[in-house]
Design a protein around this motif. Sequence first.
Motif: not given
Length: 395
Positions: A53-55, A60-64, A119-125, A141-146
């Motif tokens: 999932v992403a925000e 999603l389409k341009r990322g994960a 959850m991709n780029e979790a800080n934007n969710n 559950i995996i969370l990633d972020y900068n």
Amino acid sequence: MFLQTTAFNKIDSLKKRIRIIQGGTSASKTISILLYLIAYAQTDKVKTLTSIVAESIPHLKRGALRDFKNIMTAHNYWKDDSWSASDSIYTFETGSQIEFFSTDNGDKLRGSRRDRLFMNEANNNTFDAFEQLEVRTKEFIILDYNPTNEFWALTDVKGKRDDVDFLILTYKDNEGLSDEIIKSIEQRQNRKGWWQVYGLGQLGEVEGKIYKDWKIIDEIPHEARLKRRGLDFGYTNDPTVIVDIYEYNGGYIIDEVISKKGMSNKNIVDMLQAQSYQVLTIADSAEPKSIDEIKSYGVEIVGCLKGPDSVRNGIQYVQSQRISITARSVKTIKSYRNYLWDTDREGKILNTPHHDFSDEMDAIRYGIAYEMNAKIESIPYEWEEERPLYGDIGI
């Protein structure tokens, strides 16, 4: 071929239910996590469901999702008949599935259960989105972020539960990087705020962020009026950017039309003329020849007004406005989040914007600040007749 890097091996060593992966730029976070989840799905003894999932769908389409398809294709795993485009679900030979959806879909958040979650780029969710998904996830559950700023994963999850693994990755964990990319990253060591976050993968507030408090919206309101377009020229190294600028409720809404390299002036003309409604386009006046050529095709276009301190004044004017961006404007949102003031050798913030992530921001500034400059210079508006409502222009 996508390598199993040190980043992959470190991710594979995590065992707790919630796995928080913090990292800098080019650390191979997303690629390594996707490789890890694909390997799980290919070796399952009992079929499982993994949600990625992403925000928003555009992110999603341009990322994960794009990365997933690239990995599957590069490794000769991809089978067209295993992919359901309507549901965004891939089914493996084991019967296990990986699905993709956005956290702005409330029904999905409160819908069916799953075995694994990324959850991709979790800080934007939102934290609520995480909680809705977490309680419906069986295994991990995996969370990633900068780590650009502290957010709920660090304040409400890490240190508050006993089932959390925490990992920091940097570009040095990614053996797949070229020497050119490594050199590019390391040349920014003097930019202390940037280096703290993107180089070292450490928590920090990126110093010198130019724009703040812009709002991301799902769609353009029916009442919004298309005002003008902003155009920043590019070709080989930088993209050509076109943005639509709407007026709404005393503020502006930005909608990305295109951000793409290699566009000729005729390509730009075709893109502008393909839009449902024609409005005045404000372009970078540093390319008068391109402006004249585009104008020769019947496009209403003028160069932006420049002068002493025009960039800083334009930025100040834009920041004084209430700005919203459509969720589908993925590259523009990324630029907004990463557009910084430049720094000197000692890391002191200067009053000139850094070139990185400037293209989309320049196009916005040309379009919005044109109004300020026009008022200052008393330039008559050629195209200020009443605009149609958004709902009347067929978008």
